[in-house]
Write a protein that holds these residues in place. Structure first.
Motif, PDB file in Angstrom:
ATOM      1  N   ALA A 146       0.742  -1.659   0.180  1.00  0.00           N
ATOM      2  CA  ALA A 146      -0.502  -0.117  -0.231  1.00  0.00           C
ATOM      3  C   ALA A 146       0.587   0.968   0.233  1.00  0.00           C
ATOM      4  N   GLU A 147       2.111   1.260   0.867  1.00  0.00           N
ATOM      5  CA  GLU A 147       2.724   2.285   0.616  1.00  0.00           C
ATOM      6  C   GLU A 147       3.284   2.410  -0.220  1.00  0.00           C
ATOM      7  N   ILE A 148       4.149   1.158  -0.643  1.00  0.00           N
ATOM      8  CA  ILE A 148       4.652   1.749  -2.761  1.00  0.00           C
ATOM      9  C   ILE A 148       3.572   2.070  -3.268  1.00  0.00           C
ATOM     10  N   VAL A 149       2.514   1.501  -3.267  1.00  0.00           N
ATOM     11  CA  VAL A 149       1.089   1.891  -4.333  1.00  0.00           C
ATOM     12  C   VAL A 149       0.873   2.917  -4.620  1.00  0.00           C
ATOM     13  N   GLY A 150       0.530   3.244  -3.188  1.00  0.00           N
ATOM     14  CA  GLY A 150      -0.024   4.761  -2.724  1.00  0.00           C
ATOM     15  C   GLY A 150      -1.376   4.818  -2.363  1.00  0.00           C
ATOM     16  N   PHE A 151      -2.062   4.058  -1.849  1.00  0.00           N
ATOM     17  CA  PHE A 151      -3.342   3.134  -1.598  1.00  0.00           C
ATOM     18  C   PHE A 151      -3.500   3.451   0.394  1.00  0.00           C
ATOM     19  N   SER A 152      -4.977   3.505   0.835  1.00  0.00           N
ATOM     20  CA  SER A 152      -5.392   3.622   2.337  1.00  0.00           C
ATOM     21  C   SER A 152      -5.816   2.799   1.885  1.00  0.00           C
ATOM     22  N   ALA A 153      -5.799   1.548   3.254  1.00  0.00           N
ATOM     23  CA  ALA A 153      -6.295   0.449   2.766  1.00  0.00           C
ATOM     24  C   ALA A 153      -6.878   0.385   4.530  1.00  0.00           C
ATOM     25  N   GLY A 154      -7.789   1.978   4.861  1.00  0.00           N
ATOM     26  CA  GLY A 154      -8.130   1.908   6.406  1.00  0.00           C
ATOM     27  C   GLY A 154      -7.846   2.914   7.184  1.00  0.00           C
TER      28      GLY A 154
END
Length: 234
Positions: free
Chosen positions: A132-140
């Motif tokens: 998630a940190e590499i791609v740049g999204f948040s899982a909540g």
């Protein structure tokens, strides 16, 4: 190269990669135990081991070790089944009647359970954190908030049961694999054979108990760090 082309070479690769994975599990267990006492300290470790170049490189190396270990396990299992057929444990039974271990006879089944558990674990943590940190999204949660992901994961009874089954499968696998690796590498003679079995049993039992305690402590909400986390003091 004999390491890849011969049965003995493949067993050596299995042993070396297996020992390396045990060392990683030891580090991972120590890291998880930190979460029992301090969510802040655990998240500091998660942040340190985030999507930094050295962490990504280490992850790729670990993935390669796991891939080699899994692939070679299936190759060796297929070779053994083909060579021995329906009587693949006859020789071992003749030498040591009644001494063929359950784990030894079911390594393929244990391997499949461990692989499925690994995929689940990667989804719950690696996918939601480093990826998630590499791609740049948040899982909540923030990718570095591993403590929150632990609370979410082990707050789900289904995941708790699956993780307990996974940990048990790893225990069975390691109690056999530990001394088998030592035997393959030639450090398990007549004197040390039983000693390595005892050492391996004690070590892997303590290691898996560490993982199990973390899962159950968060499942039953009795981890000391949870009370501190609720009060925002850790």
């Amino acid at each position: 190269m004999w390491l890849f082309n011969s049965s003995i070479g493949r067993k050596v690769v299995m042993s070396v990669t297996g020992i390396a994975l045990i060392l990683f599990l030891t580090f991972h267990c120590c890291m998880n135990i930190v979460a029992l006492f301090s969510g802040k300290a655990y998240n500091m470790i998660c942040e340190l081991l985030g999507a930094n170049w050295y962490a990504v490189l280490a992850t790729l190396g670990l993935a390669a070790l796991a891939a080699f270990h899994i692939v070679y396990a299936f190759i060796l299992t297929a070779q053994n089944r083909k060579a021995r057929g329906d009587n693949r444990y006859a020789i071992a039974t003749e030498v040591n009647p009644g001494k063929v271990e359950w784990a030894s006879k079911n390594m393929l089944v244990l391997g499949i359970i461990i692989l499925l558990g690994l995929l689940l674990h990667l989804f719950n943590f690696w996918y939601n954190m480093m990826f998630a940190e590499i791609v740049g999204f948040s899982a909540g949660h923030l990718p570095s908030d591993g403590f929150a992901f632990i609370i979410d994961t082990f707050g789900n009874p289904v995941y708790v049961v699956l993780y307990v089954i996974w940990i048990c499968a790893i225990w069975f696998h390691l109690t056999h694999g530990f001394w088998s690796a030592m035997q393959t590498l030639g450090v398990s003679g007549k004197v040390w054979f039983c000693r390595w079995k005892v050492i391996g049993f004690i070590y892997t039992t303590l290691l898996m108990l560490g993982f199990l305690v973390v899962v159950l402590a968060f499942a039953f909400k009795c981890a000391p760090s949870l009370y501190c986390y609720a009060g925002s003091c850790c």
